[in-house]
Design a protein around this motif. Sequence first.
Motif, short mmCIF file in Angstrom:
data_model
loop_
_atom_site.label_atom_id
_atom_site.label_comp_id
_atom_site.label_asym_id
_atom_site.label_seq_id
_atom_site.Cartn_x
_atom_site.Cartn_y
_atom_site.Cartn_z
N TRP A 144 0.76 -1.31 -0.06
CA TRP A 144 0.02 0.01 -0.15
C TRP A 144 0.81 1.33 0.02
O TRP A 144 0.66 2.16 -0.72
CB TRP A 144 -1.05 0.00 1.42
CG TRP A 144 -2.15 -1.20 1.02
CD1 TRP A 144 -1.93 -2.42 1.68
CD2 TRP A 144 -3.09 -1.15 0.12
NE1 TRP A 144 -2.99 -3.09 1.41
CE2 TRP A 144 -3.74 -2.27 0.28
CE3 TRP A 144 -3.51 -0.43 -0.95
CZ2 TRP A 144 -4.85 -2.86 -0.32
CZ3 TRP A 144 -4.65 -0.88 -1.53
CH2 TRP A 144 -5.03 -2.02 -1.36
N ILE A 145 2.04 1.26 0.99
CA ILE A 145 2.75 2.47 0.64
C ILE A 145 3.37 2.62 -0.67
O ILE A 145 3.33 3.69 -1.06
CB ILE A 145 4.06 2.13 1.78
CG1 ILE A 145 3.40 2.05 3.25
CG2 ILE A 145 5.13 3.27 1.63
CD1 ILE A 145 4.44 1.61 4.19
N VAL A 146 3.95 1.67 -1.24
CA VAL A 146 4.41 1.83 -2.81
C VAL A 146 3.22 2.36 -3.64
O VAL A 146 3.50 3.04 -4.32
CB VAL A 146 5.00 0.49 -3.16
CG1 VAL A 146 5.51 0.69 -4.74
CG2 VAL A 146 6.34 0.18 -2.30
N LEU A 147 2.23 1.89 -3.43
CA LEU A 147 0.96 2.22 -4.57
C LEU A 147 0.66 3.47 -4.26
O LEU A 147 0.54 4.06 -5.16
CB LEU A 147 -0.12 1.25 -4.09
CG LEU A 147 -1.53 1.32 -5.01
CD1 LEU A 147 -1.18 1.13 -6.31
CD2 LEU A 147 -2.58 0.66 -4.64
N ALA A 148 0.62 3.89 -2.88
CA ALA A 148 0.23 5.32 -2.53
C ALA A 148 1.60 6.29 -3.14
O ALA A 148 1.01 7.46 -3.61
CB ALA A 148 0.33 5.65 -1.14
N LEU A 149 2.65 5.89 -3.17
CA LEU A 149 3.92 6.73 -3.80
C LEU A 149 3.66 6.70 -5.16
O LEU A 149 3.89 7.94 -5.73
CB LEU A 149 5.09 6.36 -3.36
CG LEU A 149 5.46 6.51 -1.77
CD1 LEU A 149 6.83 5.34 -1.37
CD2 LEU A 149 5.54 7.70 -1.43
N ILE A 150 3.25 5.85 -5.98
CA ILE A 150 3.17 5.85 -7.32
C ILE A 150 2.07 6.72 -7.55
O ILE A 150 2.19 7.45 -8.70
CB ILE A 150 3.04 4.34 -7.82
CG1 ILE A 150 4.29 3.52 -7.91
CG2 ILE A 150 2.65 4.33 -9.44
CD1 ILE A 150 4.19 2.12 -8.00
N THR A 151 0.94 6.51 -6.78
CA THR A 151 -0.14 7.10 -7.42
C THR A 151 0.24 8.75 -6.80
O THR A 151 -0.45 9.61 -7.82
CB THR A 151 -1.41 6.93 -6.24
OG1 THR A 151 -1.52 5.52 -6.51
CG2 THR A 151 -2.62 7.61 -6.67
N LEU A 152 0.88 9.19 -6.06
CA LEU A 152 1.14 10.46 -5.93
C LEU A 152 2.06 11.06 -6.94
O LEU A 152 2.08 12.32 -7.41
CB LEU A 152 1.88 10.75 -4.45
CG LEU A 152 0.80 10.84 -3.29
CD1 LEU A 152 2.03 10.84 -2.09
CD2 LEU A 152 0.11 11.85 -3.14
#
Length: 86
Positions: free
Chosen positions: A16-24
């Motif tokens: 979820w952390i990596v997904l949030a960073l990519i989305t940002l």
Amino acid sequence: MKNGQVKEPIHKKWIWIVLALITLGIVPWYFPAAATEPYILGFPLWAFISTIFSIILCGYLSWLCVNEWNIVEDQEEADKAKGDKG
């Protein structure tokens, strides 16, 4: 399925952390409004970066589906297929 182990990626925080960073990274909120827009391969810089992050997101989600997602349904379908043959 590897070793018959059920893996649910929803319980792994790093996913979820990596997904949030990519989305940002996809959303160009970090560019100043008054900045001049250089062009890369005919795209404005913000669009080029957004496209690159979109490709990264596609690759990341594909990798997750292949390597991190072993759910119970796969085992149930395999057992059902064995039952139908025998």
